[in-house]
Design an enzyme around this catalytic site. Sequence first.
Site, PDB file in Angstrom:
ATOM      1  N   HIS A  49     -79.412  32.343 -18.235  1.00 29.95           N
ATOM      2  CA  HIS A  49     -79.284  33.335 -19.303  1.00 29.95           C
ATOM      3  C   HIS A  49     -79.554  34.723 -18.759  1.00 29.95           C
ATOM      4  O   HIS A  49     -80.369  34.922 -17.861  1.00 29.95           O
ATOM      5  CB  HIS A  49     -80.222  33.029 -20.476  1.00 29.95           C
ATOM      6  CG  HIS A  49     -81.642  32.786 -20.073  1.00 29.95           C
ATOM      7  ND1 HIS A  49     -82.072  31.586 -19.536  1.00 29.95           N
ATOM      8  CD2 HIS A  49     -82.738  33.581 -20.123  1.00 29.95           C
ATOM      9  CE1 HIS A  49     -83.363  31.657 -19.275  1.00 29.95           C
ATOM     10  NE2 HIS A  49     -83.802  32.862 -19.618  1.00 29.95           N
ATOM     11  N   HIS A  78     -80.904  38.443 -19.845  1.00 28.43           N
ATOM     12  CA  HIS A  78     -81.632  39.217 -20.853  1.00 28.43           C
ATOM     13  C   HIS A  78     -80.984  40.600 -20.903  1.00 28.43           C
ATOM     14  O   HIS A  78     -80.887  41.279 -19.867  1.00 28.43           O
ATOM     15  CB  HIS A  78     -83.097  39.414 -20.461  1.00 28.43           C
ATOM     16  CG  HIS A  78     -83.921  38.163 -20.402  1.00 28.43           C
ATOM     17  ND1 HIS A  78     -84.801  37.792 -21.392  1.00 28.43           N
ATOM     18  CD2 HIS A  78     -84.012  37.205 -19.445  1.00 28.43           C
ATOM     19  CE1 HIS A  78     -85.406  36.660 -21.058  1.00 28.43           C
ATOM     20  NE2 HIS A  78     -84.944  36.290 -19.883  1.00 28.43           N
TER      21      HIS A  78
END
Length: 167
Positions: free
Chosen positions: A153, A155
């Site tokens: 992922h 951010h």
Amino acid sequence: MSSASESPDKATANNPLKHPNSRIAVLTSHFTATMSSEKDAALAAAAAPPPADSPTIFDKIINKEIPAKVVYEDDKVLAFRDIAPQAPTHILLIPKIKDGLTGLSQAEERHCEILGQLLYAAKLVAKQEGLEDGFRVVINDGPDGCQSVYHLHLHLLGGRQMNWPPG
Ligand code: AMP
């Protein structure tokens, strides 16, 4: 000014970082607690690393088994607000199909396309969120990187002045 010969009580009273009633002391202890809990979560996750194909909380979000504040979606990428925001805007961008990408360190040549799509989606979401003055994109990897969820992922952080170097 404090000196080495000063009594510990006086030194504490004169030091805004140590004085228990100081706003700075309260903020400092808050941030220290936040940082250590993130680090603890990362170390706990690293202590028993899951197999590459085991589901994470992000699979539940993709499968709509748990709610998330989705801000962007296309056929490959999902973006939603972080549950514990570290900036006024804090969004996570994930590949909908993990394909072994538990973290960036697991990337192989076949992942180049999705890695590019994630970065481009981050730019689109930054624009959508009105982050004209800039933003930061972070990928935490492994225990040293304080990664706690083993599904790659990005951010996307913005809406305030960032600091450098990062912690
Ligand atoms: P990392 O530490 O880089 O692995 O980041 C994982 C991030 O996932 C953290 O910032 C968490 O706050 C965030 N997070 C964990 N669970 C959820 C959730 N259910 N919805 C949104 N964000 C989450």
